[in-house]
Design a protein around this motif. Structure first.
Motif, PDB file in Angstrom:
ATOM      1  N   THR A 278       0.825  -1.208   0.000  1.00 48.91           N
ATOM      2  CA  THR A 278       0.000   0.000   0.000  1.00 48.91           C
ATOM      3  C   THR A 278       0.857   1.255   0.000  1.00 48.91           C
ATOM      4  N   VAL A 279       1.885   1.259   0.852  1.00 43.46           N
ATOM      5  CA  VAL A 279       2.783   2.422   0.935  1.00 43.46           C
ATOM      6  C   VAL A 279       3.483   2.648  -0.397  1.00 43.46           C
ATOM      7  N   MET A 280       3.973   1.572  -0.993  1.00 38.47           N
ATOM      8  CA  MET A 280       4.730   1.711  -2.239  1.00 38.47           C
ATOM      9  C   MET A 280       3.850   2.129  -3.407  1.00 38.47           C
ATOM     10  N   GLY A 285       5.760   6.356  -7.115  1.00 39.07           N
ATOM     11  CA  GLY A 285       5.619   6.806  -8.493  1.00 39.07           C
ATOM     12  C   GLY A 285       5.212   5.671  -9.416  1.00 39.07           C
ATOM     13  N   VAL A 286       4.479   4.688  -8.872  1.00 41.28           N
ATOM     14  CA  VAL A 286       4.072   3.528  -9.651  1.00 41.28           C
ATOM     15  C   VAL A 286       2.994   3.886 -10.663  1.00 41.28           C
ATOM     16  N   TYR A 287       1.993   4.649 -10.239  1.00 46.29           N
ATOM     17  CA  TYR A 287       0.866   4.970 -11.105  1.00 46.29           C
ATOM     18  C   TYR A 287       0.840   6.433 -11.550  1.00 46.29           C
ATOM     19  N   PHE A 288       1.666   7.264 -10.954  1.00 50.99           N
ATOM     20  CA  PHE A 288       1.784   8.651 -11.384  1.00 50.99           C
ATOM     21  C   PHE A 288       3.188   9.128 -11.006  1.00 50.99           C
ATOM     22  N   PRO A 289       3.738  10.110 -11.739  1.00 49.67           N
ATOM     23  CA  PRO A 289       5.107  10.552 -11.494  1.00 49.67           C
ATOM     24  C   PRO A 289       5.301  11.103 -10.080  1.00 49.67           C
ATOM     25  N   LEU A 290       6.492  10.895  -9.533  1.00 55.46           N
ATOM     26  CA  LEU A 290       6.809  11.415  -8.201  1.00 55.46           C
ATOM     27  C   LEU A 290       6.719  12.942  -8.164  1.00 55.46           C
ATOM     28  N   GLU A 291       6.901  13.579  -9.336  1.00 59.04           N
ATOM     29  CA  GLU A 291       6.839  15.040  -9.389  1.00 59.04           C
ATOM     30  C   GLU A 291       5.479  15.579  -8.990  1.00 59.04           C
ATOM     31  N   PHE A 292       4.453  14.734  -9.027  1.00 56.52           N
ATOM     32  CA  PHE A 292       3.116  15.171  -8.646  1.00 56.52           C
ATOM     33  C   PHE A 292       2.953  15.236  -7.128  1.00 56.52           C
ATOM     34  N   LEU A 293       3.901  14.649  -6.382  1.00 55.76           N
ATOM     35  CA  LEU A 293       3.817  14.616  -4.925  1.00 55.76           C
ATOM     36  C   LEU A 293       4.524  15.819  -4.313  1.00 55.76           C
ATOM     37  N   PRO A 294       4.129  16.212  -3.100  1.00 57.56           N
ATOM     38  CA  PRO A 294       4.887  17.255  -2.386  1.00 57.56           C
ATOM     39  C   PRO A 294       6.335  16.810  -2.183  1.00 57.56           C
ATOM     40  N   LYS A 295       7.217  17.764  -1.998  1.00 55.79           N
ATOM     41  CA  LYS A 295       8.645  17.461  -1.934  1.00 55.79           C
ATOM     42  C   LYS A 295       8.988  16.511  -0.802  1.00 55.79           C
ATOM     43  N   LEU A 297       7.146  14.183   0.525  1.00 57.39           N
ATOM     44  CA  LEU A 297       6.698  12.839   0.211  1.00 57.39           C
ATOM     45  C   LEU A 297       7.538  12.229  -0.907  1.00 57.39           C
ATOM     46  N   ARG A 298       8.087  13.085  -1.757  1.00 50.70           N
ATOM     47  CA  ARG A 298       8.944  12.613  -2.834  1.00 50.70           C
ATOM     48  C   ARG A 298      10.173  11.902  -2.285  1.00 50.70           C
ATOM     49  N   ILE A 303      13.429   6.349  -1.833  1.00 50.15           N
ATOM     50  CA  ILE A 303      14.146   5.279  -1.141  1.00 50.15           C
ATOM     51  C   ILE A 303      13.415   3.933  -1.229  1.00 50.15           C
ATOM     52  N   LEU A 304      12.235   3.926  -1.835  1.00 49.14           N
ATOM     53  CA  LEU A 304      11.465   2.687  -1.945  1.00 49.14           C
ATOM     54  C   LEU A 304      11.882   1.924  -3.204  1.00 49.14           C
ATOM     55  N   PRO A 305      12.188   0.634  -3.080  1.00 47.86           N
ATOM     56  CA  PRO A 305      12.689  -0.130  -4.243  1.00 47.86           C
ATOM     57  C   PRO A 305      11.693  -0.252  -5.380  1.00 47.86           C
TER      58      PRO A 305
END
Length: 353
Positions: A278-280, A285-295, A297-298, A303-305
């Protein structure tokens, strides 16, 4: 070698009897693909699904400009309120309001996620208006983060499918190790193996090899299913994909072995695995780019594999641009983690019996 082969075949057969592993490895990813496929539409570049733009302007050229843009269709409105209501009701995707001096754009955020082209809608319309000699003193500036394109132009669905493949790899590899090293231990199966001539390494290799084959076939089936049913097209580098998928499975197996060594109760280990999944899903950034998240949370996602696995698969399928070095470094890290965790925790689990 004969012992390993028999254990391999036995693992393949018992896979279908293990309901939890069977569901998370095979059924769960296909459910995601089907749900996302019908939610985000079919095709790799949007196909014939045009964006319907509501227009409010006394200048009829705005309607002509929008209708002349590919994948756009204009519809006239007589008030801003009617445009907003139409967007809320879902009858149009966006609204363009031009009073002769300023261009205003009203955009449904859901449309931005579904159709990458909509993120540049304001700039596109403004550019065409400028070229048609319509005077514009002020244009609304859209500060958006665009997905870096790969070898193929894809929709949100095309971006998500490699994420579903990554989730399939995560679930199949991790939960299979939890099943083997926790469930087998609780039921006394490992203890029985210790009184047989079968050596520890033969047991581990045979079991891991069986689940490895099942997982990689499941992940590849998800990829091919999305292409066949929802017409999502990729530019797949099969060599790079197989390297990525194979080493990613080994890396997630290592994580499963680690969880099994810490949480020996099968239900607890399964719950920990579900929590990690759930966390991953939300922070990798599995279903949407990490850039869409606050810094802040990015940083979690970095650090998540699973994030590295998803990006490697997107690169190998041509959805996202990236270097082969990134993919190979990720694969090397997964391989090292696998052998390290197997030698340390795998032998520990067997000796504990």
């Amino acid at each position: 070698m004969r012992v390993i082969w028999k254990l391999f075949l036995a693992t393949i057969k018992t896979f279908y009897r293990d309901r939890m592993t069977f569901f998370f490895t095979l059924i769960f990813p296909f459910m995601f693909v089907i749900i996302f496929g019908f939610v985000f539409g079919m095709g790799s570049s949007g196909g014939d699904n045009k964006l319907l733009v509501g227009v409010l302007s006394s200048d009829k050229r705005l309607l002509e400009v929008i209708n002349n843009i590919d994948n756009l269709e204009a519809k006239g409105f007589d008030s801003i309120e009617s445009i907003k209501l139409a967007i809320i009701n879902g009858s149009i995707d966006a609204g363009a309001i031009y009073d002769g001096d300023k261009l205003r754009l009203i955009l449904n955020l859901t449309t931005m996620q579904r159709n990458p082209f909509s993120r540049m809608l304001g700039e596109t319309i403004a550019d065409r208006l400028t070229k048609s000699n319509v005077r514009i003193d002020k244009i609304m500036d859209l500060n958006l983060n665009a997905i870096e394109p790969g070898k193929v132009v894809t929709t949100q669905l095309g971006y998500m499918i490699p994420g579903v493949v990554a989730i399939s790899i995560f679930n199949g590899a991790l939960f299979s190790m939890v099943s083997i090293f926790c469930d087998y231990k609780k039921r006394g199966i490992l203890k029985r193996f210790n009184v047989t001539p079968i050596r520890g390494y033969q047991f581990i290799v045979g079991m891991i090899l069986g689940r490895f084959v099942v997982t990689i076939l499941s992940a590849t089936a998800v990829l091919l299913f999305s292409q066949l049913v929802f017409k999502v097209q990729f530019s797949i580098n099969w060599t790079l994909y197989l390297i990525t998928a194979s080493t990613s499975i080994l890396g997630m197996m290592a994580l499963g072995i680690l969880i099994s060594s810490i949480f020996t109760e099968p239900s607890v280990a399964g719950n920990v695995g579900s929590l990690l999944m759930t966390v991953m899903i939300f922070f990798s950034g599995v279903y949407f780019p990490l850039e869409f998240l606050p810094k802040y949370l990015r940083r979690i996602g970095e650090i998540l594999p699973l994030g590295y696995i998803a990006r490697s698969i997107r690169i190998s399928t041509g959805v996202e641009s990236g270097t082969i070095t990134f993919v190979l470094n990720t694969s090397l890290g997964m391989t090292i983690a696998f052998f390290t965790f197997v030698f340390i925790f795998g032998s520990k689990l067997l000796k504990a019996e």
